[in-house]
Design a protein around this motif. Structure first.
Motif, PDB file in Angstrom:
ATOM      1  N   LYS A  74       0.699  -1.504   0.233  1.00 52.35           N
ATOM      2  CA  LYS A  74      -0.406   0.300  -0.335  1.00 52.35           C
ATOM      3  C   LYS A  74       0.784   1.510   0.105  1.00 52.35           C
ATOM      4  N   HIS A 100       1.398  -9.374   6.794  1.00 52.47           N
ATOM      5  CA  HIS A 100      -0.153  -9.269   6.567  1.00 52.47           C
ATOM      6  C   HIS A 100      -0.619 -10.158   6.782  1.00 52.47           C
ATOM      7  N   ARG A 131      -3.774 -10.791   8.445  1.00 50.02           N
ATOM      8  CA  ARG A 131      -4.831 -11.666   7.744  1.00 50.02           C
ATOM      9  C   ARG A 131      -5.612 -12.785   8.262  1.00 50.02           C
ATOM     10  N   THR A 179     -17.186   3.961   6.639  1.00 51.63           N
ATOM     11  CA  THR A 179     -17.667   3.860   5.826  1.00 51.63           C
ATOM     12  C   THR A 179     -19.026   3.139   5.499  1.00 51.63           C
ATOM     13  N   ARG A 181      -1.460   2.409  -4.076  1.00 51.28           N
ATOM     14  CA  ARG A 181      -0.040   1.372  -4.383  1.00 51.28           C
ATOM     15  C   ARG A 181       0.950   1.340  -4.286  1.00 51.28           C
ATOM     16  N   PRO A 232     -15.443  -1.248  -5.521  1.00 41.52           N
ATOM     17  CA  PRO A 232     -15.766  -0.288  -4.079  1.00 41.52           C
ATOM     18  C   PRO A 232     -14.660  -1.403  -2.443  1.00 41.52           C
ATOM     19  N   PHE A 233     -14.813  -2.260  -2.473  1.00 46.31           N
ATOM     20  CA  PHE A 233     -14.341  -3.285  -1.523  1.00 46.31           C
ATOM     21  C   PHE A 233     -12.717  -3.503  -1.889  1.00 46.31           C
ATOM     22  N   ARG A 240      -6.279  -8.194  -0.160  1.00 45.75           N
ATOM     23  CA  ARG A 240      -5.773  -7.232   0.687  1.00 45.75           C
ATOM     24  C   ARG A 240      -7.557  -6.729   0.555  1.00 45.75           C
ATOM     25  N   CYS A 286     -11.282  -5.977   0.742  1.00 42.77           N
ATOM     26  CA  CYS A 286     -11.994  -5.903   2.393  1.00 42.77           C
ATOM     27  C   CYS A 286     -12.164  -6.864   4.022  1.00 42.77           C
TER      28      CYS A 286
HETATM   29  C1  HEM Z   1     -19.535  -0.138   2.717  1.00 42.95           C
HETATM   30  C2  HEM Z   1     -18.720  -0.462   3.750  1.00 42.95           C
HETATM   31  C3  HEM Z   1     -16.990  -0.476   2.914  1.00 42.95           C
HETATM   32  C4  HEM Z   1     -16.304  -0.635   2.290  1.00 42.95           C
HETATM   33  C5  HEM Z   1     -17.266   0.376   1.196  1.00 42.95           C
HETATM   34  C6  HEM Z   1     -15.167  -0.436   2.363  1.00 42.95           C
HETATM   35  C7  HEM Z   1     -14.265  -0.704   1.441  1.00 42.95           C
HETATM   36  C8  HEM Z   1     -12.768  -1.360   1.914  1.00 42.95           C
HETATM   37  C9  HEM Z   1     -11.382  -0.998   0.529  1.00 42.95           C
HETATM   38  C10 HEM Z   1     -12.076  -0.115  -0.841  1.00 42.95           C
HETATM   39  C11 HEM Z   1     -10.705  -1.656   1.721  1.00 42.95           C
HETATM   40  C12 HEM Z   1      -9.138  -1.446   1.120  1.00 42.95           C
HETATM   41  C13 HEM Z   1      -8.401  -0.046   0.911  1.00 42.95           C
HETATM   42  C14 HEM Z   1      -7.310  -0.504   0.691  1.00 42.95           C
HETATM   43  O1  HEM Z   1      -6.741  -1.547  -0.501  1.00 42.95           O
HETATM   44  O2  HEM Z   1      -6.298   0.324  -0.024  1.00 42.95           O
HETATM   45  C15 HEM Z   1     -10.866  -2.039   2.671  1.00 42.95           C
HETATM   46  C16 HEM Z   1      -9.894  -2.821   3.853  1.00 42.95           C
HETATM   47  C17 HEM Z   1     -10.300  -3.391   4.904  1.00 42.95           C
HETATM   48  N1  HEM Z   1     -11.101  -2.978   5.387  1.00 42.95           N
HETATM   49 FE1  HEM Z   1     -13.434  -2.272   4.222  1.00 42.95          FE
HETATM   50  N2  HEM Z   1     -14.946  -1.450   3.259  1.00 42.95           N
HETATM   51  C18 HEM Z   1     -16.224  -1.209   3.960  1.00 42.95           C
HETATM   52  C19 HEM Z   1     -16.526  -1.734   5.756  1.00 42.95           C
HETATM   53  C20 HEM Z   1     -16.140  -2.626   6.292  1.00 42.95           C
HETATM   54  C21 HEM Z   1     -16.017  -2.999   7.833  1.00 42.95           C
HETATM   55  C22 HEM Z   1     -17.372  -2.777   8.697  1.00 42.95           C
HETATM   56  C23 HEM Z   1     -14.718  -3.190   8.526  1.00 42.95           C
HETATM   57  C24 HEM Z   1     -14.649  -4.551   9.443  1.00 42.95           C
HETATM   58  C25 HEM Z   1     -15.145  -4.079  10.497  1.00 42.95           C
HETATM   59  C26 HEM Z   1     -13.894  -2.657   6.865  1.00 42.95           C
HETATM   60  C27 HEM Z   1     -12.797  -3.626   7.652  1.00 42.95           C
HETATM   61  C28 HEM Z   1     -11.269  -3.603   6.976  1.00 42.95           C
HETATM   62  C29 HEM Z   1     -10.104  -4.130   7.012  1.00 42.95           C
HETATM   63  C30 HEM Z   1      -9.879  -4.599   8.423  1.00 42.95           C
HETATM   64  C31 HEM Z   1      -9.336  -3.720   5.870  1.00 42.95           C
HETATM   65  C32 HEM Z   1      -7.932  -4.286   5.178  1.00 42.95           C
HETATM   66  C33 HEM Z   1      -8.416  -5.349   5.397  1.00 42.95           C
HETATM   67  C34 HEM Z   1      -6.260  -5.882   4.494  1.00 42.95           C
HETATM   68  O3  HEM Z   1      -5.646  -4.813   4.592  1.00 42.95           O
HETATM   69  O4  HEM Z   1      -6.192  -6.942   4.094  1.00 42.95           O
HETATM   70  N3  HEM Z   1     -14.224  -2.846   6.008  1.00 42.95           N
HETATM   71  N4  HEM Z   1     -12.158  -1.720   2.770  1.00 42.95           N
END
Ligand code: HEM
Length: 493
Positions: free
Chosen positions: A100, A124, A128, A303, A370, A431-432, A437, A439
């Motif tokens: 990242k 990571h 994870r 989010t 990244r 979006p996720f 990596r 969400c």
């Molecule tokens: C609609 C709601 C959400 C969206 C759109 C979203 C979006 C994202 C995105 C785009 C990433 C990747 C970021 C990157 O790679 O730079 C991410 C990572 C992550 N999100 Fe979400 N997120 C949401 C909700 C949540 C919720 C509810 C949680 C936990 C309670 C969460 C926990 C995480 C974690 C821990 C990561 C890091 C994962 C990793 O690096 O392995 N997110 N999210």
């Protein structure tokens, strides 16, 4: 010979070469097309970091293609990548070759600590693996009663605000943010923030951290000169008080878990439990655990509250879509107080389309950032190692070649169009994010948001306020600033 003069000239020459001549004229990246710089020191920052960042990247992609070069503060080159093959390579197939990149690393680390968000490679993978089980579907389903309780609370508070009036102008973003914080408190840490009834210190702390991050020039300078954050100014003092509030909240949550005799099913309990079962050398340290708590606190409510606010806005702007969604919900939820089950939510196919369309049209993270660990060639261009590679989710979600000519309209029915469906992949709907990596909370966010939308749209109607204006601003997430005012009325059915 005047040594001082030589020293000054050498220094000036060095800075000129490093921050002007090399990035703009000599670097191999110069071969990649992109806009001319607008300022000798700021590069393209002024237009790139403008209010509506999403649109800026849409235009760059349209004008220059799948790989675009632009320059930020001190002419640092960034490469915008929307070419689907490269997006797939960076996010999915060779994810660990591209750690990242944080344009505001210093500030982001202060807010999130050194947790899973920052971890790379084997660290990571280990973190994870430990966190994955907490987010398994069986656990997420257990969160459903808390989501229902939160959604009903929000519906009741707004209904009370309307009272006997026909409709009421409500700043929806205020309560949405507080309720989603309460929910992550409960499902994440079995902790009651009660932010709707008490003046939540934590919610104030988050607001003040984001408010103090509003100047991109200051944030950029902090990256080069971290001491700027340490100077005692009213703004910096407020910032540090807020960061300390967040640290203390995380420490208290961990202490309560460790002292508790019964392990609950909240995310932290599950995490502490899987941590205790690991050999000592694999366990998370206290700092790592605190960072995971800070990550979940922030990622878990900012989010979801942003997506819920945008979705209600788009439904208010498109009353036909709102009616169609309500009709589908009413088929299943006849009584206003019906408690939805997981299986019932699954039946609501139009709701799924509305949810996806909201994430498409305004993904809360409009950019995934990244950098490359090694020198490499991408589409024939040499990319020296450590180059920031920026994947513009927003611009990719606004590509008419994938989504159709009405790409700027909120049209959930496009998700039922077989022609469009056949083109959607994990390189163009992100979006996720995607890959190892992506969400961690995706399933949780799906279920939480669907539960909220079902209960809220079943019971309340939303319309636009004529004279209300807002800006789409990206400070970490893409949000409506100063908030979102909508007209809210009751559904009498
Ligand atoms: C609609 C709601 C959400 C969206 C759109 C979203 C979006 C994202 C995105 C785009 C990433 C990747 C970021 C990157 O790679 O730079 C991410 C990572 C992550 N999100 Fe979400 N997120 C949401 C909700 C949540 C919720 C509810 C949680 C936990 C309670 C969460 C926990 C995480 C974690 C821990 C990561 C890091 C994962 C990793 O690096 O392995 N997110 N999210």
């Amino acid at each position: 010979m005047n040594y001082y003069l030589v020293a000054v000239l050498t220094l000036v020459g060095y800075f000129l070469y490093k921050y002007y001549i090399y990035p703009l004229y000599l670097s191999p990246l110069c071969k990649i097309p992109g806009p001319p710089i607008e300022n000798f020191i700021l590069g393209n920052s002024t237009s790139i970091l403008s209010d509506n960042q999403g649109e800026v990247y849409v235009n760059l992609k349209k004008q220059y293609g799948g790989m675009v070069r632009y320059h930020l503060l001190l002419n640092e080159p960034n490469i915008l990548i929307s070419d689907p093959k490269l997006v797939q390579q960076i996010l999915v197939t060779r994810s660990y070759d591209y750690p990242k990149h944080f344009p505001n690393k210093v500030s982001a680390k202060q807010l999130l600590g050194e947790g899973i968000f920052f971890a790379h490679g084997d660290v990571h993978k280990r973190q994870r693996k430990m966190m994955n089980p907490s987010f398994a579907i069986a656990n997420v389903k257990e969160m459903m009663p808390t989501f229902v309780q939160g959604a009903n609370q929000l519906k009741d508070l707004w209904t009370n605000q309307i009272g006997n009036k026909k409709e009421e102008r409500i700043t929806i973003t205020n309560l949405v943010q507080k309720i989603t914080l309460d929910i992550i408190g409960l499902v994440g840490f079995n902790y009651e923030f009660n932010s709707t009834t008490t003046d939540s210190e934590l919610s104030r702390a988050y607001n003040s951290v984001f408010a103090s991050s509003s100047s991109f020039i200051f944030l950029g300078l902090v990256e080069y000169f971290p001491f700027l954050r340490k100077i005692s100014t009213p703004q910096n003092n407020k910032y540090w008080n807020s960061i300390n509030t967040i640290y203390n909240a995380a420490d208290n949550l961990i202490a309560e878990q460790k002292n508790s005799l019964i392990r609950g099913k909240d995310l932290l309990s599950l995490l502490v439990k899987s941590n205790e079962n690991l050999p000592a050398d694999e366990q998370l340290t206290h700092n790592e655990l605190r960072s995971q708590v800070m990550t979940l606190l922030l990622a878990g409510h900012e989010t979801t509250s942003t997506v819920l606010s945008w979705t209600l806005y788009y439904l208010a702007k498109n009353p036909d879509v709102q009616d169609q969604l309500r009709k589908e919900i009413l088929n299943v939820f006849i009584s206003p107080n019906h408690i939805p089950s997981f299986e019932e939510l699954d039946q609501l196919k139009f709701l799924e389309c509305v949810f996806k369309e909201a994430l498409r049209i305004t993904p809360p993270s409009p950019l995934i950032t990244r950098y490359n660990l090694k020198d490499e060639i991408m589409n024939g261009y040499v990319i020296p190692k450590n180059t920031p590679l920026i994947i513009p989710s927003y611009a990719i979600h606004h590509d008419p070649l994938i989504w159709g000519e009405d790409v700027e309209s909120f049209n959930p029915s496009r998700w039922l169009d077989p022609n469009i469906k056949s083109k959607i992949s994990n390189s163009n709907f992100i979006p996720f994010s995607a890959g190892p990596r992506s969400c961690l909370g995706m399933r949780m966010a799906h279920l939480e948001l669907k539960t909220f939308l079902t209960i809220i749209i079943r019971n309340l109607k939303f319309g636009l306020v004529d004279d209300f204006t807002f800006k789409k601003r990206t400070i970490g997430l893409c949000k409506p600033v100063p908030g979102m005012d909508l007209l809210v009325s009751k559904v009498d059915l």
